[in-house]
Every structure is written in C-alpha cells, then in structure tokens.
Design a protein around this motif. Structure first.
Motif, PDB file in Angstrom:
ATOM      1  N   GLN A  86      -7.056   5.456   2.981  1.00 18.37           N
ATOM      2  CA  GLN A  86      -6.916   4.895   1.641  1.00 18.37           C
ATOM      3  C   GLN A  86      -6.176   3.566   1.686  1.00 18.37           C
TER       4      GLN A  86
ATOM      5  N   GLN B 267       2.548   1.243  -7.324  1.00 16.21           N
ATOM      6  CA  GLN B 267       2.423   2.638  -7.735  1.00 16.21           C
ATOM      7  C   GLN B 267       2.602   2.696  -9.251  1.00 16.21           C
TER       8      GLN B 267
ATOM      9  N   GLU C 149      -4.154   6.233  -9.865  1.00 16.19           N
ATOM     10  CA  GLU C 149      -5.380   6.632  -9.178  1.00 16.19           C
ATOM     11  C   GLU C 149      -6.506   6.936 -10.153  1.00 16.19           C
TER      12      GLU C 149
ATOM     13  N   GLY D 111      -5.883  -0.735  -6.752  1.00 17.38           N
ATOM     14  CA  GLY D 111      -5.385   0.608  -6.543  1.00 17.38           C
ATOM     15  C   GLY D 111      -3.999   0.601  -5.946  1.00 17.38           C
TER      16      GLY D 111
ATOM     17  N   PRO E 100      -1.007   4.270  -1.106  1.00 22.87           N
ATOM     18  CA  PRO E 100      -0.516   5.649  -1.164  1.00 22.87           C
ATOM     19  C   PRO E 100       0.853   5.815  -0.532  1.00 22.87           C
TER      20      PRO E 100
END
Length: 553
Positions: free
Chosen positions: A187, A236, A281, A366, A369
C-alpha cells in the motif's frame, strides 16, 4: 526472382518514416519538453500568457513524445525508505476495539462490566467483572476472527484470543502479522507512486527492496528534501467523535481516547475517541474548493461504506462537534447541524489556496499506512547527468563511426546500404523508446552501443552468403535472392536467443538492468527489421535501376 511487391515497399517506407518522425522530437529535447510541461500545466491550472508562449515552442501537430532521461542522466533525488510496519498493529487494535466492545456488551448479563486496559501497541486487553464466565466471553470475541486471505495463511485466523486472569487478551496472529506487513508495504508503495505522479514528476523508479524497504528515484527533482516533502507526509485523515475541548495540554484523555492539538488554534486541544468513525481510506475524491465565505477549503466524497457510516453518525449526533483530524492534528471541528446523507462534505480551516490544493493532493493519493524512515538520501546534480550524456554520446558516435567505416571497406556499395540501414535502425530505436515512454539510463546507452555493433551482423551474414552464391556461377539476381533466403534462419536463430535473454533480464532485473534489457530488446527488433526488409529494399531498388552484370560484394 528478385522482386518486392509494391504494397510491401510502401509498408516498409511508411514504417521507417513513422519511426524517424517519432524520434525527431528528441533532436529538440529542451523545446519539446517545455512544450509538454506547458500542456500539462494548462490542463491542470488553465492558460496564462507565459504558458501559451511555452506551448508555442513546438508545433502541436507534430509528435511530442520524448525519451525520458533516467536519474543518472538527468540528475534528481534518490531515497531509500523503511516502512514502519509495526505502526499498523496499533491502528488495527484501535479499530477492533469498538467491535469487541459491542460484542461483549451483548453478553453483559453473564460477564458483567467491561473496561479496556492499557496495553502494548499490538495488544488489546479487556477486563471483565465476572471472570468465572470467561469461557463465554472468549467464545464471543473469537467469533470476530476472520480467515487470512493469503496462500501462506490458509486455514489460520487473523487474531488470537486468550485469557489472563480477569482479562481478555487479543493479539494479531503471526500469520496475520506477516500478511499485514506485506499489505502495508504494498500500500505504501502504491501511495508513494500516486503522490509522485500527482506532483507531475517524470518517470520515477519506485521499487520494493527486501521485506520492508522502498527505493525511490525521481529524475528532475531538485533535491532529496524536495522529494521527501512530496511523499513524507503521512496524511492520516480521520473523522472522530469529540469528547471534550480544553486548553490544558496535561488533560488525561482516558482509555480509548487521545488528546490532540488544534492545528489553527494555538493552545487548544481536543479529546477524541481513538477509534475513528470514518478514515481517509474511505475517501473517493478530494478537490480544492471555496467555502460559503469564499475561503479556501477542500471538498471530499466517501465511498458507499464510508458514506453509510458518516450518514448514520451525523443522524445520531446532531448538535455535537465532530473532529476532522489530519496526522493527529484537528484541522476543523464543526458542529453537526443536520443529517448529512450522500457521503460528501467540506473541510474548512485557515488554509491558503496552495495549502488547500496540497491537502487535496495528499488526500486523493491516500494515507500512508505507516510512517516512513529514510535510511538513505542522495541528490544527483544535473551537471553530473550532463557529463554522463556527453560520455554516452561520444561512445555511441565512436562505435557508430567504426562500424560505418568497417562496413564500407568490407562490402563497398552493399556496405553503404547497410550503413544507411544502421542509421535508420538507431532512429527507429529512439522512435520506439519515445512511443512507449521508456526511460533511458547509462546502461540503456550501453544497450544502444551494443545494438550498433550487433545491427550489422545480419547484413554480414547476408552479404557473405551472397559471396558464396556468386562463386557457384549464379547470376547477380539469383545470388542476392538466395543470399537472403539461406541466411534468414541463421539471422533469426541468433537474434531470437539474444531477445530471449533480454526478456529474462527485463523480467527478473530491476533499475539499470531493465534499462539495458529494454534498449537491447528493441534494438534486436529494429536491426532484424532493417536487415531483412530495409537493406533488401534498397538493394532491390538499386538493382532494378542499374541491372549490373556482375556484383562486387
């Protein structure tokens, strides 16, 4: 009979003309590059007088594809990043807690009250007040386990649930940790690729190295620091329930909550739930916009799953504040005025236009992660790249000149035909590289130099075969025809085996090895084409006009 049909002649000439036309922009590299950059900028931001002037540097009706220059030729930035895969475990436990809580609440009559306990980042501990019914509680939590969807984890579940005194201990299984690490790196790799592409850079090299490292090389970027700014932000994004607002930085958040600062309100802090309602997400799109007061903002839209959760939450919490959190900073905490169906909304704050655009880019790309730790960073200056280009040019020209002289001295008029085909061959290589948008590196130049030497091999085989046929007292026409027919199998055998090698290098190699294999493979294709078709066409056309009684090969 020595003859080539008219339609074949037309196709051969058109193929050569198309290849040379595609290669032509590389002769005017800076002008065409300026034109291409202006096209992209106009599509993204609209036209300006400066962009219109840059656009006029190259006619729009001509091909504008270029051979991209690699890091070693253009200069740029090199980074080696390590993905902190352990960060994902803590986020996974925080996301699992609401499900475990709701499941155990349904068993409250038998297991009593439940309370989350402090624990390690990859562990979830829940104390129950009636531990004599621990077996029932464990069964309820184990029902939440999901099978692992990887070949290495077939038959195993994603969580291990055990008891420790009056506490339920939930941890990720070893198989799930391996699968999670792999997903996290994959990812991160894709998100880095999307962020760099959003930034408009040229032909980045982004590859996984080992189990948790990523190699990033981007030509044309001014420095490694600039590249880190593009990809280093975790971004995030979460939408979380607000528990409290305070100005005391020492406020105890409580178990299951956390204290985060407000981005634009110095000295203000929010206590929010650790488990978000919706995460980044679930974002489908984010675009810079303006709010009702004309201030820069960002419009966002969720996927169906995120839209449903967002809609349900806003319907049940009208009048309550709702925190929009980016990288553990509250960028906005609006009060929910009404139910928000459809899964779309707006992020407001004290943004500039540039900041809202950058935020939209990060959100569209995005969230990373996990955090990236940069183990190695280098900046390669354009001067070094220019030196490499000059060295490559000299090597190619020397090899080219040596082959031209050798072919002329060895085969006379037929050598001149082979030399013309060789020039066309190099043009076709660059035409194909431009068409597919390939990146040329120093090893790629080595592949071209090697191709220049190999390109005349097929012609040598044909010419030597024609010499042999002339010794058997056959006429010139028949000797040429038999020379091509009998040399064809040797030409194909030699080039197919080399082409297979190039394919293997491309399949298992990376970086410079791939660059070499691409130019070598394309060079084999073009050299076979020019030897079998182009050189033969020139010889046939010459023979039809001159009709020589003897041949001097």
């Amino acid at each position: 009979m020595l003859y080539i049909e008219t339609w074949k002649r037309v196709l051969i000439i058109l193929a050569c003309a198309a290849g040379l036309l595609l290669a032509a922009p590389n002769l005017f590299y800076d002008r065409v590059e300026t034109h291409n950059d202006a096209v992209k900028a106009i599509e993204a931001r609209g036209a300006t007088p400066e962009l219109e002037a840059d656009l006029a540097e190259w006619p729009s009706w001509l091909p504008s594809g270029l051979v991209n220059l690699g890091l070693d030729l253009r200069g740029g930035a090199h980074l080696l990043a390590e993905v902190q895969t352990g960060d994902v475990y803590a986020a996974r436990m925080d996301a699992l807690w609401p499900e475990v809580r709701d499941t155990l609440r349904a068993e409250r009559d038998t297991i009593g009250t439940i309370r989350r306990q402090p624990s390690a980042s990859d562990t979830l501990r829940i104390r129950i007040s009636q531990p004599e019914n621990m077996a029932q509680a464990l069964d309820a939590v184990r029902a939440l386990a999901q099978p692992i969807q990887t070949l290495s984890g077939v038959g195993e579940s994603d969580i291990d649930v055990t008891a420790s005194g009056d506490e339920i201990v939930v941890t990720l299984s070893d198989a799930e940790k391996l699968a999670s690490d792999d997903r996290t790196v994959r990812q991160a790799l894709e998100i880095i690729r999307r962020r760099i592409d959003e930034a408009g850079t040229r032909e980045p090299t982004i590859q996984r190295q080992g189990s948790d490292r990523i190699l990033i090389q981007v030509p044309g970027v001014g420095s490694a620091a600039e590249l880190k700014e593009i990809i280093g932000t975790t971004a995030q994004l979460t939408f979380s329930r607000v528990i409290n607002r305070t100005t005391d930085p020492d406020t105890r958040a409580g178990t299951g909550n956390k204290l985060v600062p407000a981005l634009d309100e110095e000295g203000t802090y929010y206590v929010i739930e650790s488990a978000p309602v919706v995460t980044g997400e679930d974002l489908v799109d984010a675009q810079p916009a303006f709010d009702q007061n004309g201030s820069p903002a960002v419009n966002f839209r969720f996927n169906p799953h995120g839209a449903r959760r967002f809609g349900e939450y806003t319907a049940l919490n009208i009048g309550s504040p709702f925190a929009i959190v980016l990288d553990d900073e509250v960028i906005s905490a609006p009060v929910i005025q009404s139910h928000i169906p459809g899964g779309s909304g707006i992020i407001t704050g004290n943004f500039t236009v540039e900041e809202s655009t950058d935020l939209a880019v990060l959100l569209r790309a995005g969230a990373l992660p996990a955090e990236l730790t940069f183990l190695e960073e280098r900046t390669i200056g354009p001067e070094l790249g220019q030196d490499s280009i000059e060295a490559g040019k000299i090597a190619t020209m020397v090899a080219f000149a040596a082959v031209l002289v050798f072919m002329f001295l060895s085969y006379g008029m037929f050598g001149i035909f082979a030399n013309i085909a060789l020039i066309i061959n190099v043009g076709l290589i660059f035409g194909l590289l431009s068409m597919i948008g390939a990146t040329l590196t120093l090893p790629g130049i080595a592949g071209i130099v090697l191709t220049v030497g190999m390109a005349v091999d097929a012609n040598v085989l044909v010419f030597e075969r024609i010499r042999e046929e002339l010794k058997t007292a056959k006429g010139p026409s028949r000797a040429i025809q038999l020379g091509y027919e009998k040399a064809l199998s040797a030409i194909l055998d030699a080039n197919i085996t080399t082409f297979i090698t190039a394919v293997i290098l491309f399949a298992i190699g990376s970086g410079p090895v791939r660059g070499f294999s691409i130019t070598l493979g394309l060079g084999i294709i073009t050299s076979v084409f020019t030897a079998i078709f182009v050189t033969r066409l020139m010889i046939v056309m010459w023979f039809e006009r001159r009709r020589p009684k003897t041949l001097e090969v």
